[in-house]
Scaffold this active site. Structure first.
Site, short mmCIF file in Angstrom:
data_model
loop_
_atom_site.label_atom_id
_atom_site.label_comp_id
_atom_site.label_asym_id
_atom_site.label_seq_id
_atom_site.Cartn_x
_atom_site.Cartn_y
_atom_site.Cartn_z
N GLY A 178 -1.11 -5.02 -7.26
CA GLY A 178 0.04 -4.89 -6.38
C GLY A 178 1.32 -5.53 -6.89
N THR B 234 -8.61 -0.03 -2.77
CA THR B 234 -7.64 0.40 -1.76
C THR B 234 -7.77 1.90 -1.51
OG1 THR B 234 -6.07 -1.34 -2.21
CG2 THR B 234 -5.13 0.74 -1.51
N ARG C 11 -0.95 -14.26 0.36
CA ARG C 11 -0.51 -13.23 -0.60
C ARG C 11 -0.54 -11.83 0.05
NH1 ARG C 11 -2.78 -8.31 -2.92
NH2 ARG C 11 -1.78 -8.02 -4.93
N VAL C 12 0.50 -11.07 -0.18
CA VAL C 12 0.56 -9.68 0.29
C VAL C 12 0.86 -8.81 -0.92
CG1 VAL C 12 1.81 -8.04 1.73
CG2 VAL C 12 1.34 -10.33 2.60
N GLY C 13 0.15 -7.69 -1.03
CA GLY C 13 0.34 -6.80 -2.19
C GLY C 13 1.35 -5.70 -1.92
N ASP C 14 1.22 -4.63 -2.68
CA ASP C 14 2.19 -3.52 -2.59
C ASP C 14 1.92 -2.58 -1.42
OD1 ASP C 14 -0.26 -2.88 -3.93
OD2 ASP C 14 0.61 -0.96 -4.49
N THR D 25 -2.53 2.59 -5.92
CA THR D 25 -3.58 1.57 -5.98
C THR D 25 -3.51 0.88 -7.32
OG1 THR D 25 -5.96 1.16 -6.06
CG2 THR D 25 -5.25 3.37 -6.69
N GLY D 26 -3.73 -0.43 -7.33
CA GLY D 26 -3.67 -1.17 -8.59
C GLY D 26 -3.24 -2.59 -8.33
#
Ligand code: ASP
Length: 349
Positions: free
Chosen positions: A270, A216, A244-247, A267-268
């Site tokens: 999520g 990211t 799926r949606v991350g942070d 970043t990481g």
């Protein structure tokens, strides 16, 4: 009588000259006192020197420097932190090196679904987009959502239709194909097949990346007017499914900016960053507990680690101080030092 009008005119001229010189001095002081600052990341993870060829290392260093200095020069010419962030992130989105835009990872179904967000620390306005399949530069669409709509977040086809209306660049899904990312998906699918039934039942996340690398990209900046902004863009996690949606597009988790405290991009993994509300937690520790940017960011990354999550953040406070803690082996990151020189770092020092 003639004497009196001459006298008044004379006084007026002196008064105006004074006003002009005060104004000039103020403007000069404002621009020379104002610290501009910028920092970027290109993902954290198991990034080890022994796994990197000198050529790869050079490629990353060059692209990070190009993106960083583009943003820095915009800030130097009194452009807003939002302009700098959009320009920087577009450069990284257009590069296949990072998991954003062109280099986005593949979903379980072999598609690419992109997320991004941007936030203006002056107005607390924000724009976020998720699950995009055809937008070349998701960060620009996030900015359009922020500036051209009354909303904060748009997803999927609706977001793309809004982008089309505003003339955003559309690309076919094939644009996002890169061999490297495709191979990563195939490896992951193979691994999944061999996972034990027990692991599957235990709900182990089926979205681990190759050796846990998160590509990211993100940028935080402070402009001459003292406005902080942040932006983040991502392809998410390899093998993600079910929408799926991350942070990254979650304001307060992957991205946050507030002139009262700081600007943050993460970043990481999520899921852990959402549950820890990472970016806002850092700002809150600064605002309510008066922690320094370094301390606040370290405390929050520690909390992520305690939950079992890995990753990092880049942050700038309202004075231009920068913090970049992470709990992985490496994080692609860069900032401009006080003398205006780029500092690019990859591994844990
Ligand atoms: N944070 C991103 C996500 O979970 C992944 C990354 O940082 O590369 O979607």
């Amino acid at each position: 009588m003639k004497h009196i009008s001459f006298y008044i005119a004379f006084i007026l001229i002196i008064f105006l000259a004074d006003m002009i010189s005060i104004q000039l001095a103020f403007t000069q002081e404002k621009s020379s006192n104002q610290n501009i600052a910028i920092a970027i990341h290109g993902g954290a993870g198991t990034i080890l020197k022994k796994n990197m060829t000198p050529e790869m290392e050079k490629e990353y260093q060059e692209k990070l420097t190009e993106a960083l200095m583009t943003g820095y020069h915009l800030l130097q010419s009194d452009k807003s932190s939002l302009d700098a962030i959009e320009a920087v992130i577009k450069i990284m989105e257009d590069s296949p090196l990072f998991n954003a835009g062109k280099g986005a990872v593949f979903t379980h179904e072999g598609t690419n679904e992109l997320d991004a967000s941007i936030m203006d620390g002056n107005t607390l306005k924000a724009g976020a987009v998720a699950g995009l399949k055809h937008i070349k530069n998701p960060i620009s669409l996030a900015r359009l959502v922020m500036e051209q709509s009354p909303h904060v977040m748009m997803v999927g086809e609706g977001a793309e239709a809004f982008g089309k209306q505003h003339g955003i660049e559309i690309v076919p899904q094939e644009y996002f194909y890169t061999e490297r990312r495709w191979k990563q998906l195939q490896q992951m699918l193979e691994k999944e097949k061999s996972d034990s039934v027990r692991e599957k039942k235990m709900n182990v996340l089926p979205i681990e990346t190759d050796e846990k690398k998160f590509g990211t990209v993100g940028c935080v900046a402070l402009d001459m007017k003292g406005n902080l902004s942040s932006g983040t863009s991502s392809g998410g996690m390899t093998n993600k499914r079910f929408g799926r949606v991350g942070d990254v597009p979650i304001i307060g988790a992957g991205t946050y900016a507030n002139n009262r405290s700081c600007a943050v991009s993460a970043t990481g993994e999520g899921e852990y960053f959402i549950r820890s509300v990472v970016a806002h937690d850092i700002a809150a520790l600064m605002e309510y507990q008066h922690l320094s940017i370094q301390k606040a960011a370290e405390v929050v990354i520690d909390k992520v680690g305690q939950l079992g999550g890995t990753g990092g953040v880049i942050c700038i406070d309202k004075y231009g101080n920068i913090a970049m803690p992470f709990n992985t082996e490496g994080m692609y990151r860069a900032y401009v030092d006080k003398s205006g020189n780029p500092v690019v770092l990859i591994y844990k020092e």
